[in-house]
Structures are given as C-alpha cells and as structure tokens.
Design a protein around this motif. Structure first.
Motif, PDB file in Angstrom:
ATOM      1  N   GLU A 189     -20.995   6.156 -31.437  1.00  0.00           N
ATOM      2  CA  GLU A 189     -22.373   6.549 -31.140  1.00  0.00           C
ATOM      3  C   GLU A 189     -22.438   8.057 -30.910  1.00  0.00           C
ATOM      4  O   GLU A 189     -21.566   8.609 -30.225  1.00  0.00           O
ATOM      5  CB  GLU A 189     -22.875   5.862 -29.858  1.00  0.00           C
TER       6      GLU A 189
ATOM      7  N   PRO B  28     -22.472  -0.128 -27.492  1.00  0.00           N
ATOM      8  CA  PRO B  28     -23.817   0.178 -27.958  1.00  0.00           C
ATOM      9  C   PRO B  28     -24.778  -0.967 -27.607  1.00  0.00           C
ATOM     10  O   PRO B  28     -24.398  -2.134 -27.660  1.00  0.00           O
ATOM     11  CB  PRO B  28     -23.647   0.287 -29.483  1.00  0.00           C
TER      12      PRO B  28
ATOM     13  N   ALA C  74     -23.655  -0.351 -39.905  1.00  0.00           N
ATOM     14  CA  ALA C  74     -22.196  -0.355 -39.713  1.00  0.00           C
ATOM     15  C   ALA C  74     -21.542  -1.374 -40.635  1.00  0.00           C
ATOM     16  O   ALA C  74     -20.504  -1.102 -41.241  1.00  0.00           O
ATOM     17  CB  ALA C  74     -21.860  -0.658 -38.249  1.00  0.00           C
TER      18      ALA C  74
ATOM     19  N   GLU D 150     -25.781   4.626 -33.341  1.00  0.00           N
ATOM     20  CA  GLU D 150     -24.648   4.171 -34.154  1.00  0.00           C
ATOM     21  C   GLU D 150     -24.836   4.603 -35.617  1.00  0.00           C
ATOM     22  O   GLU D 150     -23.923   5.147 -36.238  1.00  0.00           O
ATOM     23  CB  GLU D 150     -24.514   2.644 -34.050  1.00  0.00           C
TER      24      GLU D 150
END
Ligand SMILES: NC(=O)N[C@@H](CC(=O)O)C(=O)O
Ligand SMILES: [Zn+2]
Ligand SMILES: [Zn+2]
Length: 346
Positions: A138, A221, A180, A150
């Motif tokens: 992050e 996160p 991600a 992120e």
C-alpha cells in the motif's frame, strides 16, 4: 464427512511477543506445520541476531509435543545492509525480508521511505541469496484514498520494482483487490506470488459497518468492495500456484481494538483453516484447498511440503467469544459463530 490434507503452513502470521505470544502460538502451532513470522515487533526485528532471539522465544512457548517450525523474517529499513542479508541466509532460520512502506500499517514507522533510492543494493543481495521480498502493498500518501492504496502501490512501486529486478522473488502479502489478482496473474514465471487471508475471501467492506462500527473487522489493507472479494475467491479456487495461504492473523488486545482509535489487525489463527475450507466448499472447489494451503507456499519458497496431515471434519463447532490471557482478551474472527469444518488436532 472428513477431509484429510497435507498439513498446511501459514505464510504470513503475527505472533507478537510477551504474554500475547504465549497466548497465540499454540493456536497456530496446533494447525500449521510452519509459519512465516512477521517482524513488526516494537522494536522491529531488523537484524539476524534479533531474529534468532525472537525465534528462541517462540520455541520456548511451544507445546512440548509440537513440531511447529517458525520461519523468521527481517524487517527491511532504509539502512539494512547487504551484509545483513548474507548473515540472514547463513543463520539458516531466516527465510524472507519484509517490506513495510513507512507508515503503511501497525509498527511500520521504521519501514522503508524510498525503496528505489535506498534499498537496491540490499535487493540485489537478496537475489544473490535467493531470499524473497514480502510486501505490504500500500502507498502511504495520506492524500490517496485508503481504498485505492493497494492499486496505486502496484502501479507506482511494485510493477516498476519487478521490471527493474525480474529475478527477485516477491510475495505480495494479503491481497485485497481485483487489481492485485490481475497483476499477479500477469507476472509470468515463478517469481511473483500472493498470500490471501480468510477475511479478504469472506468479507467485504460492508462488514465494517454491519449494524454499527465493527472494529474486529478492521485490518489493513482495509476490506474492499464485493467485486474485489469475488475476484480473489475466483483466483484462489482456480488452482493457480501463484496464490497461497497466509492468514495475517494479527492479534491486538481487545481494548486496543475497541477504542476511539482502534488498531488494525484481525485475530484468525484458531478459525482460519475452517474458514478457508468454507470458501473452497462454497466455490465447489474443495479439491483445490490442499494445493492452496499446503503445496503452493512451500513450492514457491523452494521448501519441502509437510509430510504429516491434518483432518477437517464436517461437524459444527462454536468459536469462543474471546480468549483470555494475562494482560487481557483477544477476540477472534467469527467470535461466537458456528463454523462447519472442525480441525481435528493430531
Ligand atoms: N494486517 C493488519 O491489519 N495488521 C498487522 C500488520 C499488517 O500485516 O499490515 C498487524 O501487525 O497488526
Ligand atoms: Zn501488512
Ligand atoms: Zn500482516
């Protein structure tokens, strides 16, 4: 119904120190064969010498019949030297180096301020020593919306880092977004992987506000939208070898969670395996649980898979409302709820 799988490992856990350590280690050690132990103590574990001492303190509180093996990590700072990486490798007990962008999460204030400016010689030595970099992914800029941190970290730091050092082994820890997932899947070869927590597979950001403010669902996160949770579930249940189990079990004493400024971190060690089983069962992919929990991690780290097994019984069990320890209480994930898969301790 019973499900017997190779004993899993936890590739991301916070065992803390002091009496909290003593309280939580038996939960992890009862289920997992090994665990990658996070170094964000106060003060952080920045040297091989301190990691060796920390490892001893973990071994000292293990139940006497336990074979649990704590795999230690070093906390990367702007000042970590390449020499320290050589020492870490030589110690035989340190398996990775952890990048906390300074200010990103619990006890990250001594973390890295400028990875490209300060850490390239260390990262090159890590390639030399085949030592993976574990990343809290992050950005820390307070101007950036917390739900975007992120995604922006991937674009501004992680992708450029991997392009610059393609031979570095990197684990993006506790992924929370479809961004991600896509990024990990786009990295060809075997050098980039991700760990996934039970909370990011089961909860979305609504759970932070369900009927009121829910401090025990707060971690970093932070939980994201439902579409992100669904993307992570698809990724882990697809059978890809790039995703593996990392609970991010992160206990904080109850009063530090239920506070006007509550700590980030969810304590899930006692329930994690049951919850992962629930996720895979709901996705009709129970046959993929073993690879996620017990194969993909050791294969990535170049370690042997465990030879023992663990059995999960499909039988309802009630999660305790809390666990007491000398300085207070910890509230586990799913506290007071009934779960379907009961781990049989062996
Ligand atoms: N995940 C969390 O919310 N907290 C972790 C730190 C971390 O893994 O970022 C902790 O140490 O409490
Ligand atoms: Zn983290
Ligand atoms: Zn963590």
């Amino acid at each position: 119904m019973e499900l017997t799988i190779t004993r899993p490992d936890d590739w991301h856990v916070h065992l803390r120190d002091g009496d909290l350590l003593e309280a939580v280690v038996p939960h992890s050690a009862g289920i997992f064969g090994r665990a990658i132990v996070m170094p964000n103590l106060k003060p952080p574990v920045t040297t091989t010498a301190s990691a060796v001492v920390y490892r001893e303190s973990i071994l000292n509180v293990l139940p006497s019949d336990s074979n649990f093996n704590p795999l230690m990590t070093l906390y990367l700072t702007d000042n970590t030297s390449p020499e320290e990486i050589k020492l870490a490798r030589k110690s035989g007990v340190i398996y990775a180096v952890k990048l906390y962008p300074a200010g990103a999460t619990t006890n990250s204030q001594d973390g890295v301020t400028d990875i490209f400016g300060k850490c390239l010689p260390v990262l090159e030595e890590m390639i030399e020593q085949n030592m993976p970099l574990l990343v809290h992914g992050e950005v820390t800029d307070p101007e950036v919306d917390i739900f975007d941190r992120e995604r922006i970290f991937i674009d501004t730091i992680l992708r450029p880092l991997i392009e610059k050092l393609p031979e570095l082994k990197v684990v993006m820890e506790h992924i929370t977004t479809m961004d991600a997932v896509k990024f990990i899947q786009s990295c060809s070869g075997s050098n980039v992987a991700a760990t996934v927590t039970p909370q990011h597979l089961l909860l979305n950001r609504n759970s932070l506000f369900q009927g009121g403010l829910r401090p025990h669902h707060y971690c970093l996160p932070v939980l994201k939208r439902e579409e992100h949770r669904a993307a992570i579930v698809s990724a882990v249940t697809s059978g890809s070898k790039q995703f593996f189990l990392g609970t991010d079990s992160a206990p904080h004493e109850r009063g530090r969670k239920e506070s006007s400024c509550g700590c980030a971190g969810i304590y899930n060690a006692p329930v994690a395996l049951s919850l992962y089983a629930k996720v895979f069962e709901q996705a009709g992919a129970l046959d993929k649980l073993e690879a996620f929990a017990s194969f993909n991690g050791p294969d990535f780290y170049g370690l042997p898979r465990n030879s023992s097994t663990i059995t999960l019984k499909r039988s309802p069990w009630k999660v305790p409302k809390s666990y007491s320890f000398p300085s207070g209480e910890i509230i586990p994930m799913s506290a007071g709820h009934t779960l379907d898969w009961l781990p049989l301790f062996s």
